[in-house]
Motif scaffolding. Structure first.
Motif, mmCIF file in Angstrom:
data_model
loop_
_atom_site.group_PDB
_atom_site.id
_atom_site.type_symbol
_atom_site.label_atom_id
_atom_site.label_comp_id
_atom_site.label_asym_id
_atom_site.label_seq_id
_atom_site.Cartn_x
_atom_site.Cartn_y
_atom_site.Cartn_z
ATOM 1 N N ILE A 131 8.494 -83.317 -28.351
ATOM 2 C CA ILE A 131 7.784 -84.447 -27.806
ATOM 3 C C ILE A 131 6.217 -84.629 -28.559
ATOM 4 N N ARG A 132 5.977 -85.477 -29.035
ATOM 5 C CA ARG A 132 4.583 -85.915 -29.817
ATOM 6 C C ARG A 132 3.766 -86.890 -28.998
ATOM 7 N N LEU A 133 2.606 -86.688 -28.972
ATOM 8 C CA LEU A 133 1.627 -87.735 -28.526
ATOM 9 C C LEU A 133 0.876 -88.031 -29.748
ATOM 10 N N LEU A 134 1.467 -89.280 -30.434
ATOM 11 C CA LEU A 134 0.914 -89.556 -31.735
ATOM 12 C C LEU A 134 -0.442 -90.548 -31.798
ATOM 13 N N ASN A 135 -0.680 -90.973 -30.688
ATOM 14 C CA ASN A 135 -2.043 -91.637 -30.138
ATOM 15 C C ASN A 135 -2.060 -92.271 -28.808
ATOM 16 N N ASP A 136 -3.000 -92.717 -28.499
ATOM 17 C CA ASP A 136 -3.212 -93.059 -27.087
ATOM 18 C C ASP A 136 -2.345 -94.058 -26.494
ATOM 19 N N TYR A 137 -1.456 -94.733 -27.333
ATOM 20 C CA TYR A 137 -0.441 -95.443 -26.849
ATOM 21 C C TYR A 137 0.948 -95.399 -27.755
ATOM 22 N N THR A 138 1.035 -94.290 -28.289
ATOM 23 C CA THR A 138 2.395 -93.945 -28.992
ATOM 24 C C THR A 138 2.668 -92.666 -28.752
ATOM 25 N N TYR A 139 4.054 -92.498 -28.467
ATOM 26 C CA TYR A 139 4.919 -91.127 -28.413
ATOM 27 C C TYR A 139 6.008 -91.148 -29.204
#
Length: 727
Positions: A209-217
């Motif tokens: 699971i990755r949190l790529l930026n404030d609005y993308t996972y």
């Protein structure tokens, strides 16, 4: 890798809160596939002893005006478990689910009215799927900016990941969650094993699971769970306030190797996690944390079991962008006995899911098009007899078939539903696409009432003896009134030899039918132990039309009845001691119901496996002999349906068919072809006998406009599209 259970967790909100409100058709068991219900009480039949404030009043202009409010309810109790109804199990109250449908929103995927799970464009800006060289697949989801919770707090990608991270951890397991969220993702086992301290085989980072930026996972699905026909559903998440599921002041971080939780999440007091108690308490919080759905719970009275919900002005809509106009919804505890009076006197505005001949006829009698109107649809499911297929007489196909032939299902259906229902012959709903695609080609056994056919299949199956090992004679008395079958060594030794001591229970006539040993061989009596829930109209009707019928007795069969509450019934089916199971399998037959809340419910993979580790996935415990000769191998080459039929000699078993349906199929046509084969084999083996698929009638106050329900959109969800006259 218990993939089916994974989906139950990943799709808890999308599947549970978006499906049609089914009242007592709601799941009621902790370990069961989410399809079991008592089935004999109408699903959302409405009554209330609350005084209505919605009576029409005359305006100065002489027009009838209404308060912008609707009263609805259900026969099941509200418990206050609205945030996560069932808390990760399938023991979920229908009323709690309705509140969840109204107060939880912005899921990345939602169930559409045709039963398909679709991407929610209100919350999702974009989504992509990438197949990786190592056999995994990565789904990247970008959330629309500008979404907020009911208090104005922005909804970001962190909010979509919070529940999965929490509910995959040992912290939430201490709070009573099963800990299986995210089980299909790369890195789950290591993250699940992390206790706050590094150890071999554990990791604070959930690498899949990755949190790529404030609005993308993104999520990466393990090769153990991919490819999969419904693989896109793995990326389905609902947003949650961080504090609600993680505890206050816990943050979600990602340094490039996967998401992880700040250290305070794992803080301990002695041997216990501090946040576990906080998370458990938050389950019932209705005031501290905001809501994401169309409504917020503005008042909850635990003593009267009444909840009041008001509009969430921040809500931007469901997957179709639909927003509500009804300002207030009051949800009350309803009872069947006074439902019609309550509707006509204003105690409730909706009688949902009325079914059965007498109740339906009475409810439709008040429909006049001016004060009360109705809408109806065929249930996506059916009431049924369910068999245990791993011991006793019901482990034999011919016995299950014989019971089907000995019950006049057409007559039973007409009697029970009063003409407001039909008979189905397998695990399908006429409103789901796969059935529509195959219904003209499928070949099913006709189990029309035929005592002579029942006798023949029993004789062909070896039920030809009496208790002395001699020829069975119809009309004999005592223990020889029933047929006996000589068991093979394998049949006698199942479940540590339980068939050697098999005996009838509830022997009110003083006769006990029991397996007998003759010259070292075992003969089993055709005496079925049946457990039915009570009070229950179907139990009563089965007693007269089947268990005590002269045709059954003439066929050399006896059905012994035991009754009790529905929890006890579930305990016997799933052999769960906490539900009253004694530890010894006793009953081979039950009556209850099943349903299809969405297309995804057609996935029955792992429910028919011979592997003991999947035991809890199957309520029938049927192990198809075809699967022993031609077993399914998840790692082997994926055969087409035609190739598999040829390779197996046209003997594909239930496990192979159910697995291939979702793991071999890559197109809709392929899925439908496997599904047709599955339904045909199911119909041949008869693990259940469908009794009736009833019509549900929603009768409601004519002040409610644009109220449309369907098999996959129940009354709670329908209110999102409805309005009160004048608003």
């Amino acid at each position: 890798m218990k993939r089916k259970k994974v989906l139950a967790v990943l799709l808890a909100s999308a599947m549970v809160f978006s499906m049609a409100a089914c009242g007592n058709d709601a799941p009621a068991d902790s370990s069961a596939p989410s399809d079991q219900s008592s089935g004999e009480t109408p699903p959302a039949e409405s009554t209330s002893d609350e005084t209505s404030s919605e009576a029409p009043s005359e305006s100065n202009a002489g027009d009838v005006t209404f308060e912008n409010k609707v009263i609805m309810g259900n026969t099941t109790d509200l418990t206050g478990d609205f945030r996560f109804p069932g808390w990760g199990t399938s023991s979920v109250g229908a009323s709690d689910q309705d509140i969840g449908r109204l107060t939880i929103g912005y899921g990345t995927q939602e169930v559409a009215e045709d039963g398909n799970l679709v991407w929610n464009e209100t919350s999702v800006k974009s989504h992509t799927e990438t197949e990786n060289e190592d056999g995994t697949a990565t789904y990247t989801v970008e959330i629309n900016e500008g979404l907020t919770f009911s208090d104005g707090t922005p909804i970001t990608a962190k909010n979509y990941l919070a529940s999965t991270l929490s509910f995959a951890s040992p912290v939430s397991m201490e709070a009573g969650r099963p800990g299986t969220s995210g089980m299909a993702f790369v890195g789950y086992e290591e993250f699940n094993a992390y206790t706050g301290e590094e150890a071999e085989g554990s990791s604070k980072e959930f690498t899949g699971i990755r949190l790529l930026n404030d609005y993308t996972y993104s999520i990466t699905v393990s090769s153990d769970y991919y490819p999969y026909y419904f693989a896109y559903t793995y990326a389905g998440f609902d947003p949650a306030p961080l504090g609600l599921v993680l505890g206050d002041d816990v943050d979600i971080l990602d340094d490039g190797n996967g998401v992880y939780l700040s250290e305070n999440f794992y803080e301990k007091n002695g041997d216990s996690y501090v946040k576990a108690k906080e998370i458990e308490a938050n389950r019932y919080d209705l005031t501290k944390y905001p809501f994401s759905g169309a409504y917020v719970v503005s008042d909850w009275d635990a003593s009267t079991k009444q909840a009041t919900m008001t509009l969430n002005p921040a809500f931007k809509g469901n997957y179709e962008g639909q927003t509500p106009s009804i300002e207030t919804i009051v949800y009350v505890k309803l009872t069947q006995e006074t439902q019609l009076e309550e509707l006509t006197t204003g105690g409730t505005d909706i009688l949902a899911g009325v079914t059965g001949g007498k109740d339906t006829t009475a409810a439709l009698a008040v429909v006049d098009g001016e004060n009360f109107v109705e809408t109806h649809y065929q249930r996506a499911g059916y009431g049924k007899i369910e068999f245990e297929c791993d011991f006793g007489p019901t482990m034999f196909q011919e016995v299950r078939q014989a019971v089907a032939y000995l019950l006049n299902r057409t007559e039973f259906c007409q009697t029970f539903t009063g003409g407001y229902g039909v008979v189905v012959d397998g695990p399908y709903s006429p409103d789901l696409g796969p059935w529509k695609a195959v219904q003209d080609e499928i070949e099913l056994i006709d189990y029309s009432f035929s005592p002579e056919t029942a006798k023949k299949v029993l004789e062909d199956g070896g039920w030809i003896y009496n208790s002395k090992g001699e020829e069975f004679v119809e009309g004999a008395e005592g223990v020889d009134a029933v047929r006996y079958k000589k068991l093979t060594a394998d049949e006698a030794n199942v479940l540590d030899g339980i068939n050697k001591t098999y005996a009838s229970v509830s022997n009110t006539d003083g006769i006990t039918y029991a397996t007998v040993e003759i010259n070292g061989e075992y003969y089993m009596p055709l005496a079925i132990n049946w457990f039915g829930s009570s009070p229950n109209e179907v139990t009563d009707l089965l007693s007269t039309t089947l268990a005590n019928s002269s045709d059954l007795a003439a066929a050399g069969m006896v059905i012994r009845s035991t009754t009790g509450d529905f929890d006890k019934l579930l305990g016997e089916i799933y052999r769960e001691p906490t539900y009253g199971y004694s530890g010894v399998p006793t009953y081979g037959m039950f009556n209850l119901a099943t349903g299809f809340s969405a297309l995804l419910n057609l996935d029955t993979s792992y429910q028919w496996s011979h592997d003991p580790k999947w035991f809890t996935n199957s309520s029938n415990k049927l192990y198809d002999a075809y699967d022993l000769d031609f077993p399914y191998d998840l790692t082997a080459e994926k055969l087409s349906y035609e190739e598999a039929v040829e390779a197996s000699g046209d003997k594909l078993g239930m496990d192979y068919l159910s697995m291939a349906m979702v793991y071999n199929a890559t197109t809709e046509d392929e899925f439908n072809q496997w599904y047709m084969g599955y339904v045909e084999r199911w119909n041949e083996l008869m693990p259940d006998i469908p009794l009736y698929s009833n019509y549900y009638y929603d009768v409601y106050n004519a002040k409610i406009e644009n109220f449309h329900t369907s098999p996959f959109r129940g009354p709670a969800a329908a209110l999102l599209y409805s309005n009160v006259k004048g608003y």
